[in-house]
Write an enzyme that holds these catalytic residues in place. Structure first.
Site, mmCIF file in Angstrom:
data_model
loop_
_atom_site.group_PDB
_atom_site.id
_atom_site.type_symbol
_atom_site.label_atom_id
_atom_site.label_comp_id
_atom_site.label_asym_id
_atom_site.label_seq_id
_atom_site.Cartn_x
_atom_site.Cartn_y
_atom_site.Cartn_z
ATOM 1 N N HIS A 507 36.700 49.621 35.237
ATOM 2 C CA HIS A 507 36.161 50.684 35.915
ATOM 3 C C HIS A 507 37.050 51.790 36.333
ATOM 4 O O HIS A 507 37.885 51.457 37.057
ATOM 5 C CB HIS A 507 34.827 50.129 37.007
ATOM 6 C CG HIS A 507 34.265 51.260 37.327
ATOM 7 N ND1 HIS A 507 33.630 52.276 36.683
ATOM 8 C CD2 HIS A 507 33.982 51.770 38.707
ATOM 9 C CE1 HIS A 507 32.969 53.163 37.477
ATOM 10 N NE2 HIS A 507 33.344 52.931 38.645
ATOM 11 N N ASP A 530 33.674 57.885 44.000
ATOM 12 C CA ASP A 530 33.394 57.636 42.521
ATOM 13 C C ASP A 530 32.165 58.419 42.166
ATOM 14 O O ASP A 530 31.036 58.368 42.859
ATOM 15 C CB ASP A 530 33.006 56.163 42.487
ATOM 16 C CG ASP A 530 32.974 55.607 41.202
ATOM 17 O OD1 ASP A 530 32.960 56.240 40.301
ATOM 18 O OD2 ASP A 530 32.840 54.162 41.048
ATOM 19 N N ASN A 571 37.017 42.207 44.940
ATOM 20 C CA ASN A 571 37.335 41.134 45.684
ATOM 21 C C ASN A 571 36.253 40.128 45.827
ATOM 22 O O ASN A 571 36.157 39.249 46.567
ATOM 23 C CB ASN A 571 38.081 41.367 46.952
ATOM 24 C CG ASN A 571 39.066 40.224 47.183
ATOM 25 O OD1 ASN A 571 39.357 39.448 46.309
ATOM 26 N ND2 ASN A 571 39.527 40.118 48.533
ATOM 27 N N GLU A 637 46.022 36.811 45.872
ATOM 28 C CA GLU A 637 44.698 35.994 45.560
ATOM 29 C C GLU A 637 45.304 34.615 46.199
ATOM 30 O O GLU A 637 46.287 33.997 46.098
ATOM 31 C CB GLU A 637 44.470 35.535 44.011
ATOM 32 C CG GLU A 637 44.106 37.198 43.238
ATOM 33 C CD GLU A 637 42.546 37.271 43.765
ATOM 34 O OE1 GLU A 637 41.977 36.397 44.453
ATOM 35 O OE2 GLU A 637 41.790 38.144 43.247
ATOM 36 N N GLU A 642 43.828 36.971 52.362
ATOM 37 C CA GLU A 642 42.800 37.223 51.199
ATOM 38 C C GLU A 642 41.528 36.757 51.463
ATOM 39 O O GLU A 642 40.359 37.110 51.288
ATOM 40 C CB GLU A 642 43.343 36.980 49.783
ATOM 41 C CG GLU A 642 42.600 37.535 48.536
ATOM 42 C CD GLU A 642 41.450 36.430 48.011
ATOM 43 O OE1 GLU A 642 40.332 36.828 47.509
ATOM 44 O OE2 GLU A 642 41.640 35.264 48.419
#
Length: 880
Positions: A507, A530, A571, A637, A642
């Site tokens: 995207h 966006d 995420n 990750e 995270e």
């Protein structure tokens, strides 16, 4: 003129209206018999709010937008009801409006101050009087004043203004705008004058010639800037200020300021600095002059209005502007670079689509300003000074769901418009929108992003297109993606159920650079916006601005503007569920690392993209023209930081839920990558299965299903077209077995969609534990590239040829082929060509003529029934 210093509602002195006090002068020109004579050349261009009014009349009956975001069927947006004006601008140059300034010189406003100093009220605030104002003709040339005494002392008039356009535009980094040069309009060959485009918070110079030498002791001089049809100082749309005669003087950055830097005969050179927080757009410029030696009972003012408006933009070079960006190399890319690349594909095979943003091309700036004016009700408002409000408005006006530029279409059916894959230039789309006054068909996320980049850069807001691979679409505000499965009663296979959540292959959105004074320290810099219409925000399809720093830390609690949605895109955890009954579900798996991979933007080198179009893992980071910014959006990750960010986001989400951790899998599957396979070649489907049980015991897979289905880049899958089933697989601890089969072109060609992606799903049912394990992976077949041979340089207005070639990789002809050639400053080409035979090489010559000089990127796109979006490009230096 000479108004007293006023205060705004908060009691603070308004920087837009600040001026030095001169009680003697103010008293003189507040007398009721003060006369004003207006003159100046006719307008050389219709201003933005007039263009907007005409567009609204053309669109009578169509839907428009209110400022609140709701739709109004009258065809235009109104703040409260319809607008009614007494009179309008006449072609003769005169203005006749009740409630606005007359070119005749006198001001007549309901409830506002006359130049005479008296107030005229008719009813409540803002209500128009019943009788129209007296019509006084405008004087287009130097005024003639009939007076028997002291006539010479009353004559202090402006003869002309030199905007010093080449010097000013170069200093303001606006010299690349085509409108700053004299040019010929397409269609009627009318010569158009050069226009002055400057940036706020930075001085520009004007050379003013009078009919006599300027002397402060004998003459008064004041500058006036107005924007909109009803300019008012409290609204920030009108400002008047004196000239400082100290050449070394400085003004406050939040105030308009002028100083005289040179005087020679009847000419003076003046530096004018717009306030760093002023409204952007087209401003009318006037000079008010008078003589101090005239009859006390008959003061006379002259008002010279320039025939050309001055366009003022945001200024990322000014440290006091809210969009200030300190690094020159980044400004060269994110404001001044009019070409670039938008990345597509999937996280293993990235494709660079070269794009001409074309923010400096003819009419693009004008269209961009008109879009904002239309959004804000047809008139300039103080919101047009705020990068936060501007960026949010841009995401709304670019998409047609709320009456904007581009219609989104993900159906694969584009018969009544243009396929999204065929576009490669924002100019073509914006010009078509402006010419037809209708939303353009069709676009998808990268097209919305490219247009947003164009509009932002045109207005002076630093902006870049950003691609997120494996991008989540969270439809319920849970900042997690739920994938649901149900066992098919006939086959026993697990079938994916359709839900609102999905994971897109990629995207594309935007980032724009600004200060976030509304959020406090720590949130300045890149903000996500966006324009792709995915979810509504405040009742309208728009998104952002959301600080990237807050996204990384999962700080969603006190933020506004769609932060949870953007956080999920990069995420979110993906949770797989299997439906056991109408009310009972079992959790199959939690994947904490599937979403948000290889977040990419073009390398900020300030140059056209000149790298490979197809990028693979083995050449990433090796001068591939791509900048990986994943670390700006998320911590590595699996790290503690995270996981804490995900937990923070989960606590602040609409659906508060416990953050799940990935469970240990006793059977692990890996779908082996086959990246870089050319469309039309054989494709191997290969799955490895390994026993990693905690108890180190044998695991028996009763059924291993491997299925292949077409996949859209939005994550939606089609019907399965290939399947293999393996039974009773016995694996010892740490034992691994590989299962493989081959797909031929005839097996997949008729099933794949535009991006030529396929989804491979492996499902294993383990006998000993009763668990079901699912592994998915998507693959993308590579399209052929067009080879473009072009001369290294060419001459402006002189035709030259480019040679294009393509090898058909299919065992059948490519039919109904159309080739497009687009570049900034050229006459675009579209040609239908004959069918390309199977496994053959096609060659073709195309004649090009460039209208502008400089380095241009030539984009060549070919579409046919069998293969979409085949592209190639070449960079050419055009000489004057």
């Amino acid at each position: 003129m000479y108004k007293r210093r006023m205060k705004d509602k908060r009691g603070k002195r308004s920087p837009q209206r600040r001026r030095r006090k001169n009680h003697e002068r103010d008293a003189k020109y507040s007398s009721s018999n003060c006369r004003v004579v207006c003159y100046g050349p006719p307008k050389d261009k219709v201003c933005g709010w007039e263009r907007n009014k005409r567009r609204c009349r053309r669109r009578s009956g169509s839907r428009g937008r209110h400022r609140s975001g709701s739709r109004h069927r009258s065809g235009s947006r109104h703040r409260s009801g319809s607008r009614k004006r007494h009179g309008s601008r006449h072609r003769s140059g005169s203005r006749k409006r009740h409630g606005s300034r007359h070119r005749s010189g006198s001001r007549h406003r309901s409830g506002s101050r006359h130049r005479s100093g008296s107030r005229h009220r008719s009813g409540s605030r803002g209500r128009r009087s019943k009788s129209p104002p007296e019509k006084i003709p405008i004087i287009d040339q130097k005024p003639v004043v009939q007076d028997e005494e002291e006539e010479v002392n009353k004559r202090f008039h402006v003869l002309g203004i030199d905007f010093n356009i080449p010097l000013n535009t170069k200093n303001h980094h606006t010299d690349k705008f085509e409108c700053t040069e004299e040019r010929v309009r397409e269609g009627d060959s009318k010569k158009l004058p050069a226009e002055l485009v400057v940036r706020r918070g930075q001085s520009f110079t004007l050379t003013i010639t009078f009919d006599r030498e300027y002397d402060k002791k004998e003459n008064d001089l004041e500058f006036c800037f107005t924007t909109g049809s009803r300019p008012k100082p409290p609204k920030g749309t009108a400002v008047e200020f004196d000239m400082d005669e100290n050449a070394n003087g400085t003004g406050h950055h939040s105030e308009w300021y002028a100083k005289m830097v040179e005087k020679k005969g009847n000419t003076i050179k003046v530096e004018i600095t717009p306030a760093c927080n002023c409204i952007i757009g087209e401003w009318e410029f006037s000079i008010l002059t008078s003589s101090k030696i005239q009859a006390e009972d008959d003061p006379l003012l002259f008002k010279y209005t320039s025939g050309s408006d001055i366009t003022i933009l945001l200024n990322p070079w000014c440290e006091h502007d809210e969009c200030y960006l300190a690094t020159t190399s980044l400004l060269n890319e994110y404001v001044l670079n009019d070409t670039g690349a938008v990345f597509q594909g999937n996280y293993k095979q990235i494709n660079a689509k070269v794009w001409n943003f074309a923010q400096f091309e003819n009419k693009v700036l004008e269209i961009s300003l008109d879009l904002l004016l239309e959004h804000f009700g047809g008139q300039p408002t103080i919101d047009m000074s705020d990068p936060i409000k501007l960026s949010r408005a841009i995401t709304e006006v670019v998409n047609a769901n709320d009456g904007g530029v581009l219609v989104g279409n993900w159906s694969g059916k584009y018969e009544d418009g243009m396929s999204p894959t065929m576009w490669s230039s924002s100019e073509s789309i914006l010009n078509k929108y402006d010419e037809t006054k209708e939303s353009v068909k069709y676009g998808q996320c990268w097209v919305f992003s490219a247009i947003t980049t164009t509009v932002c850069r045109a207005l002076g807001l630093p902006c870049r297109s950003v691609t997120n691979f494996s991008s989540a679409h969270d439809s319920d505000g849970s900042v997690a993606i739920d994938e649901e499965y149900e066992k098919d009663k006939k086959t026993g296979k697990l079938k994916r159920l359709k839900t609102g959540d999905s994971v897109w292959n990629f995207h594309v959105w935007n980032e724009c650079w600004m200060t976030r004074n509304d959020l406090g320290n720590g949130y300045d810099g890149w903000q996500v916006i966006d324009a792709t219409p995915q979810e509504v925000s405040g009742g309208v399809y728009r998104c952002g601005p959301a600080p990237v720093t807050a996204i990384k830390r999962g700080e969603l609690g006190r933020m506004q503007y769609d932060l949870p949605f953007v956080f999920a895109e990069v995420n979110a955890d993906v949770i797989k569920w299997v439906k056991l009954s109408s009310s009972k579900w079992e959790k199959l798996d939690v994947d904490t690392s599937r979403v948000g991979k290889n977040i990419s933007t073009k390398e900020p080198d300030g140059k056209p993209y000149d790298k490979n179009q197809s990028l693979f893992p083995w050449n990433w980071g090796k001068d591939d023209g791509r900048l990986d910014i994943t670390h700006e959006y998320k911590y590595k990750e699996g790290t503690l930081e995270e996981r804490l960010a995900v937990q923070n986001a989960g606590k602040a989400s609409k659906k508060v839920r416990q953050v799940d951790e990935a469970e240990h899998m006793d059977v692990v599957m890996d779908i082996v990558g086959n990246d870089g396979i050319l469309l039309g070649s054989n494709f191997d489907v290969e799955v490895k299965v390994k026993n990693q049980s905690k108890d180190h015991k044998v695991r028996t897979i009763t059924v291993l299903d491997i299925g292949v289905e077409p996949k859209l880049y939005t994550g939606e899958t089609g019907d399965e077209f290939a399947e293999k089933r393996y039974n009773d697989i016995r694996l010892k601890y740490e034992e691994e077995e590989t299962f493989k089969f081959t797909l031929k072109p005839d097996d997949y060609l008729d099933h794949l969609e535009e991006q030529y992606m396929m989804n491979i799903t492996a499902t294993a049912q383990v006998k000993e534990t009763g668990k079901v394990h699912i592994k998915e992976e998507d693959y993308r077949l590579r399209r052929p590239d067009i080879e473009v041979e072009a001369p290294k340089s060419g001459k402006r207005y002189k035709p030259f040829e480019i040679n294009v070639s393509l090898k058909n990789p299919l065992s059948k002809p490519m039919t109904k082929c159309v080739v497009h050639v687009e570049a900034n400053g050229i006459v675009n080409v579209e040609e239908k060509i004959s069918d390309i035979p199977a496994n053959s090489t096609w060659k073709h010559s195309i004649t090009i003529k460039a209208k502008r000089y400089g380095r241009i990127t030539m984009n060549v796109t070919l579409d046919c029934v069998e293969i979409k979006d085949i592209t190639g490009y070449a960079n050419i230096e055009i000489e004057p």
